[in-house]
Motif scaffolding. Structure first.
Motif, PDB file in Angstrom:
ATOM      1  N   LYS A   8       7.626   1.651   9.457  1.00 18.75           N
ATOM      2  CA  LYS A   8       6.412   2.261   8.880  1.00 18.75           C
ATOM      3  C   LYS A   8       6.518   2.981   6.880  1.00 18.75           C
ATOM      4  O   LYS A   8       5.098   2.211   6.680  1.00 18.75           O
ATOM      5  CB  LYS A   8       5.914   3.305   9.636  1.00 18.75           C
ATOM      6  N   ILE A   9       7.387   3.483   6.742  1.00 16.36           N
ATOM      7  CA  ILE A   9       7.858   4.055   5.781  1.00 16.36           C
ATOM      8  C   ILE A   9       7.287   2.878   4.808  1.00 16.36           C
ATOM      9  O   ILE A   9       6.938   2.081   3.855  1.00 16.36           O
ATOM     10  CB  ILE A   9       8.592   4.810   5.699  1.00 16.36           C
ATOM     11  N   THR A  40      -4.379   4.981   2.324  1.00 16.95           N
ATOM     12  CA  THR A  40      -4.196   4.139   1.512  1.00 16.95           C
ATOM     13  C   THR A  40      -5.529   2.667   1.614  1.00 16.95           C
ATOM     14  O   THR A  40      -5.796   2.028   0.636  1.00 16.95           O
ATOM     15  CB  THR A  40      -2.572   3.038   2.176  1.00 16.95           C
ATOM     16  N   PHE A  78       1.583   8.632   9.836  1.00 19.47           N
ATOM     17  CA  PHE A  78       2.155   7.482   9.310  1.00 19.47           C
ATOM     18  C   PHE A  78       0.362   6.779   9.141  1.00 19.47           C
ATOM     19  O   PHE A  78      -0.341   6.133   8.246  1.00 19.47           O
ATOM     20  CB  PHE A  78       2.405   6.537  10.049  1.00 19.47           C
ATOM     21  N   LEU A 113       2.106  -1.661   1.127  1.00 16.90           N
ATOM     22  CA  LEU A 113       0.727  -1.947   0.627  1.00 16.90           C
ATOM     23  C   LEU A 113       0.545  -1.495  -0.309  1.00 16.90           C
ATOM     24  O   LEU A 113      -0.700  -1.215  -1.177  1.00 16.90           O
ATOM     25  CB  LEU A 113      -0.184  -0.808   2.153  1.00 16.90           C
ATOM     26  N   THR A 114       1.148  -0.069  -0.614  1.00 14.02           N
ATOM     27  CA  THR A 114       1.112   0.070  -2.246  1.00 14.02           C
ATOM     28  C   THR A 114       1.425  -0.654  -3.096  1.00 14.02           C
ATOM     29  O   THR A 114       0.631  -0.303  -4.358  1.00 14.02           O
ATOM     30  CB  THR A 114       1.802   2.102  -2.322  1.00 14.02           C
ATOM     31  N   ASN A 134     -13.756  -0.362  -9.424  1.00 15.67           N
ATOM     32  CA  ASN A 134     -12.812  -1.320 -10.431  1.00 15.67           C
ATOM     33  C   ASN A 134     -14.179  -2.458 -10.614  1.00 15.67           C
ATOM     34  O   ASN A 134     -14.445  -3.836 -12.113  1.00 15.67           O
ATOM     35  CB  ASN A 134     -12.284  -2.525  -9.565  1.00 15.67           C
ATOM     36  N   VAL A 155      -6.171  -7.093 -11.958  1.00 13.43           N
ATOM     37  CA  VAL A 155      -7.621  -7.052 -12.289  1.00 13.43           C
ATOM     38  C   VAL A 155      -7.801  -6.636 -14.024  1.00 13.43           C
ATOM     39  O   VAL A 155      -8.548  -7.040 -14.365  1.00 13.43           O
ATOM     40  CB  VAL A 155      -8.083  -6.325 -11.767  1.00 13.43           C
ATOM     41  N   ILE A 172       3.998   0.495   4.455  1.00  9.84           N
ATOM     42  CA  ILE A 172       3.373   1.317   3.528  1.00  9.84           C
ATOM     43  C   ILE A 172       3.511   1.332   2.179  1.00  9.84           C
ATOM     44  O   ILE A 172       2.408   1.059   0.958  1.00  9.84           O
ATOM     45  CB  ILE A 172       3.225   2.347   3.839  1.00  9.84           C
ATOM     46  N   ASN A 218     -16.213  -3.491 -14.330  1.00  9.85           N
ATOM     47  CA  ASN A 218     -15.496  -4.915 -14.665  1.00  9.85           C
ATOM     48  C   ASN A 218     -16.371  -5.448 -15.178  1.00  9.85           C
ATOM     49  O   ASN A 218     -17.182  -6.058 -15.850  1.00  9.85           O
ATOM     50  CB  ASN A 218     -14.541  -5.853 -13.736  1.00  9.85           C
ATOM     51  N   PHE A 248      -7.806   1.831  -1.548  1.00 12.86           N
ATOM     52  CA  PHE A 248      -8.415   0.679  -2.220  1.00 12.86           C
ATOM     53  C   PHE A 248      -9.419   0.177  -2.008  1.00 12.86           C
ATOM     54  O   PHE A 248      -9.049  -0.087  -3.238  1.00 12.86           O
ATOM     55  CB  PHE A 248      -7.059  -0.512  -0.381  1.00 12.86           C
ATOM     56  N   GLY A 306      -2.539  -5.493  -7.087  1.00 10.88           N
ATOM     57  CA  GLY A 306      -3.798  -5.934  -7.509  1.00 10.88           C
ATOM     58  C   GLY A 306      -4.520  -4.834  -9.038  1.00 10.88           C
ATOM     59  O   GLY A 306      -5.026  -5.812  -9.575  1.00 10.88           O
ATOM     60  N   MET A 307      -4.366  -3.978  -8.903  1.00 17.05           N
ATOM     61  CA  MET A 307      -4.874  -3.278 -10.049  1.00 17.05           C
ATOM     62  C   MET A 307      -4.295  -3.519 -11.310  1.00 17.05           C
ATOM     63  O   MET A 307      -4.735  -4.173 -12.136  1.00 17.05           O
ATOM     64  CB  MET A 307      -4.206  -1.684  -9.740  1.00 17.05           C
ATOM     65  N   PHE A 350     -10.913   2.178  -4.634  1.00 10.44           N
ATOM     66  CA  PHE A 350     -10.466   1.501  -6.057  1.00 10.44           C
ATOM     67  C   PHE A 350     -10.820  -0.267  -6.424  1.00 10.44           C
ATOM     68  O   PHE A 350     -12.131  -0.624  -7.681  1.00 10.44           O
ATOM     69  CB  PHE A 350      -8.854   0.838  -6.431  1.00 10.44           C
TER      70      PHE A 350
END
Lengths: 341, 396
Positions: A2-3, B34, B27, A9-10, B45, A20, A6, B49, B38, A16-17, B41
């Motif tokens: 799971k770690i 998360t 978890f 994902l991060t 964003n 853009v 995640i 923009n 997301f 993505g950040m 964000f």
């Protein structure tokens, strides 16, 4: 496990950040120069403006607008890549940076210029909306068309013009709106509607697609102003200037009599106007951030405005459209470019 | 640690990190954060923009005048209406074609599904050919086929096919006389509503009596008498306050009356036939899932074949049919967005097409359109789930 999931994902989110983030870091001009080609948004196929020929090469005056910019920036008109876009997609593609410029028979209007974050760099074709009807109908003027059913392509200014025209003349109509020009033509051919409306230049192009082109006529009325021109994103004046002056260079060249054929001789001309256009004396390319021979490259590789017009939509093409409003200002038209000096 | 006995092997003070419950919780919270971050964000964003590029945002455009015409509108609409109104017009057109499609697809599907199981060789094979053909051709092609097949083969308005000079068929559509209601029609309308309510009560009473006493009451004839008789009496008594508006040929086209545009006709036809083929297979599988022993037991009890089908087979088959049927309804509704290809003015064509292009508000328009389809699908799902629960096996 799971770690791991995640952290993936991060990582994706951060990537993505970053992506853009880089979209508006650095101006279009620098980005285009760095990647080495112009990404050009064109139509999905409109003869004379942007369409592929039998060898798969893009041809048309909109295509030439991109080629002229590439010639000015890189000294090579072939450094262009094309993205075919339909009417609905075009502005989003430009806004999101998918294309660098959009010369896609796009009408310059107040709303588009002011609210979409876009700028129109000039007018490369003055068009107007017209009507095509079947000969059988026996109609001579659009004024006789009250109660008509009209086939039309979606996502264009033509829908508004049509509504305005019929309202202003107190006539009734029904519009049947199709997604692509092919369906519009097919529906017109099958008799679903009495007439087809679009920009007049397009009507001639669409008429060629009919099984029997002589069965339809284009009515004389023009019901709107449709100045078509290349569009760029707002916020990069350097790029905007380059696109705008690439077109102006072609217009000035025609006015000064510089053609693809005689441009090399003209380099030796004593006429100060010609010498300035070709960058021999006076003005320098550095104002635009390009080579001094930028205009020479455009004329040598793409031609002046008149040559480009005749080759793509005029007498040298299947469309045989006369110059009309698109003649130079001193020849009875309205094409006028500020001087290069 | 309430359950001490089952955890004999675990040390008295377990480490938190190895506690599966605690870890799962942590978890899940991390994952939620998360996802939320997301989304936050993305939205921030996008807004940032768009502002940076001078693109105007917000839903203010819905109040602006649209200025374009729409071919078919169930509510009042003209060029001076707002973009908000174009949304409603598009939405209603989508609902209309979906509702018609669901109705006809169900009809076709049930008939074909039963015919597919027919012992008559010809009927059986015809149904098989229908199902296999239409299930395996892309829907868009079918829509084009019906649309252009109709368009190219029907006469022009001046040579219309007509029935008694009141009903006209040509390549512009089907023209029917439209009823025009005058002032006193209200009473007849109320009579119709009243008689429907009366019939429902009658049916309930008849059922209760049947269950209590075993006596049959012929509800059908009584209901028909009430449904037709009462409104007709009221209608005549109030002086027949309704007349028909006949379509007439004026200029190039017909005016007046009701028009069924060929786009609606072709789209409904294509959607019903395509989805009907899938539903037919669902129905067949449902019927075949009821074991043959049930039918045999029913005939052993002396039930007529029609009763066997209605009281034994179908109620049990429905439980198998409904869940996949729901997906077919959802598919049909979503597939109706292919309307744009043939010019039927549905939500996608009118709102996500023309309105988007005139206003340039791509993010807002697409967001609204997507939410509409989401809500439509959820509503259909909720309804079908309710129906499914109602039909489910009741264990006593």
């Amino acid at each position: 496990m799971k770690i791991l999931r995640i952290s993936v994902l991060t990582a994706v989110a951060t990537a993505g950040m970053a992506l853009v983030g880089s979209a508006h870091a650095g101006t279009t001009f620098d980005a285009v120069k760095k990647k080495g080609f112009v990404q050009c948004g064109v139509s999905t196929g409109l003869p004379g403006f942007s369409a592929t020929d039998d060898k798969g090469a893009w041809k048309g005056i909109d295509v030439d607008a991109c080629r002229a910019v590439a010639a000015a920036l890189f000294g090579d008109a072939n450094k262009v890549k094309y993205t075919p876009l339909n009417a609905k997609e075009r502005f989003t593609a430009l806004q999101s940076g998918e294309v660098d410029m959009l010369p896609r028979n796009t009408t310059w209007t107040y709303t588009r210029d002011t609210s979409l974050g876009l700028n129109f760099a000039g007018v490369n074709y003055y068009d107007g909306q017209g009507f095509m009807v079947t000969k059988k109908l026996g109609v001579k003027s659009a004024k006789e068309l009250s109660g008509a059913q009209v086939c039309i392509q979606a996502g264009t200014t033509t829908e508004l013009n049509l509504a305005d025209y019929f309202r202003a003349n107190k006539m009734e109509y029904k519009a049947i709106t199709y997604d692509s020009s092919d369906e519009t033509v097919k529906a017109f051919e099958s008799g679903r509607c009495d007439m087809l409306t679009s920009d007049q230049s397009q009507l001639y192009a669409l008429r060629i697609k009919l099984a029997d082109p002589s069965s339809a006529i284009v009515l004389p009325e023009i019901i709107s102003k449709e100045p078509l021109g290349p569009v760029v994103r707002q916020g990069d004046d350097e790029w905007f200037n380059l696109v705008r002056w690439s077109l102006f260079a072609q217009l000035n060249a025609e006015e000064a009599g510089i053609t693809m054929k005689n441009v090399d001789e003209m380099m030796k001309s004593a006429d100060p106007n010609v010498r300035r256009i070709l960058g021999v004396e006076g003005v320098k390319g550095e104002f635009l951030g390009v080579d001094d021979k930028w205009a020479y490259n455009i004329i040598k590789q793409v031609g002046n405005y008149g040559e480009m017009f005749e080759r793509n939509v005029g007498q040298g093409s299947a469309l045989k459209i006369s110059r009309g409003q698109n003649a130079l200002w001193n020849k009875g038209g309205i094409q006028y470019a500020p001087p290069i000096r | 640690m309430a359950d001490e006995t089952s955890e004999r092997d675990i040390p008295a003070k377990p480490r938190r990190l190895t506690d599966p419950k605690f870890r799962a919780l942590v978890f899940q919270i991390l994952a939620s954060i998360t996802v939320a971050a997301f989304l936050f964000f993305i939205v921030r964003n996008t807004l940032h923009n768009m502002e940076l590029r001078g693109i105007s945002t917000g839903f203010g455009f819905l109040d602006r005048v649209s200025g374009f015409g729409i071919l078919q509108s169930l509510i009042e609409y003209d060029e001076s209406s707002t973009y908000g109104r174009t949304f409603l017009v598009g939405l209603l057109n989508t609902l209309l074609v979906s509702a018609l499609g669901v109705f006809f697809a169900t009809l076709i599907g049930f008939v074909m599904g039963v015919l597919r199981l027919s012992s008559n060789w010809l009927i059986n094979k015809l149904a098989t050919v229908y199902i296999e053909t239409f299930r395996n051709i892309p829907l868009l092609l079918q829509i084009f086929f019906w649309y252009f097949a109709i368009g190219f083969n029907l006469p022009s308005p001046r040579q219309s096919i007509t029935v008694g000079e009141s009903l006209f068929l040509n390549n512009r559509g089907l023209y029917l006389p439209a009823p025009v209601f005058e002032d006193g029609f209200m009473a007849t309308g109320l009579a119709i509503v009243g008689s429907i309510i009366a019939v429902i009560f009658l049916a309930r009473w008849a059922r209760k009596r049947f269950e209590a006493t075993g006596q049959l009451f012929h509800t059908v004839y009584a209901s028909l008498a009430i449904l037709i008789g009462v409104p007709t009496l009221v209608y005549v008594a109030t002086g027949m306050p309704m007349h028909l508006d006949y379509p007439t040929l004026q200029g190039f086209n017909f005016k007046g009356g009701l028009t069924v545009i060929p786009e609606l006709f072709a789209l409904t036809l294509a959607l019903s036939i395509y989805t009907g083929a899938f539903i037919a297979e669902t129905v067949r599988s449902g019927i075949q899932s009821v074991s043959h022993g049930q039918t045999e037991a029913a005939s052993a009890l002396g039930l007529r074949p029609s009763w066997t089908l209605r009281l034994v087979v179908i109620p049990q088959a429905m439980r198998v049919i409904i869940p996949p049927l729901t997906s077919q309804y959802l598919n049909l509704t979503k597939n109706s967005s292919l309307a744009a290809a043939i010019g039927y003015p549905d939500l996608v064509a009118v709102f996500a097409g023309t309105t988007l292009n005139q206003t340039g508000q791509a993010v807002e328009v697409i967001a609204i359109t997507m939410s509409v389809y989401l809500v439509l699908s959820l509503v259909i799902s909720v309804f079908m789930n309710w129906y499914n629960a109602k039909m489910a096996l009741r264990e006593r």
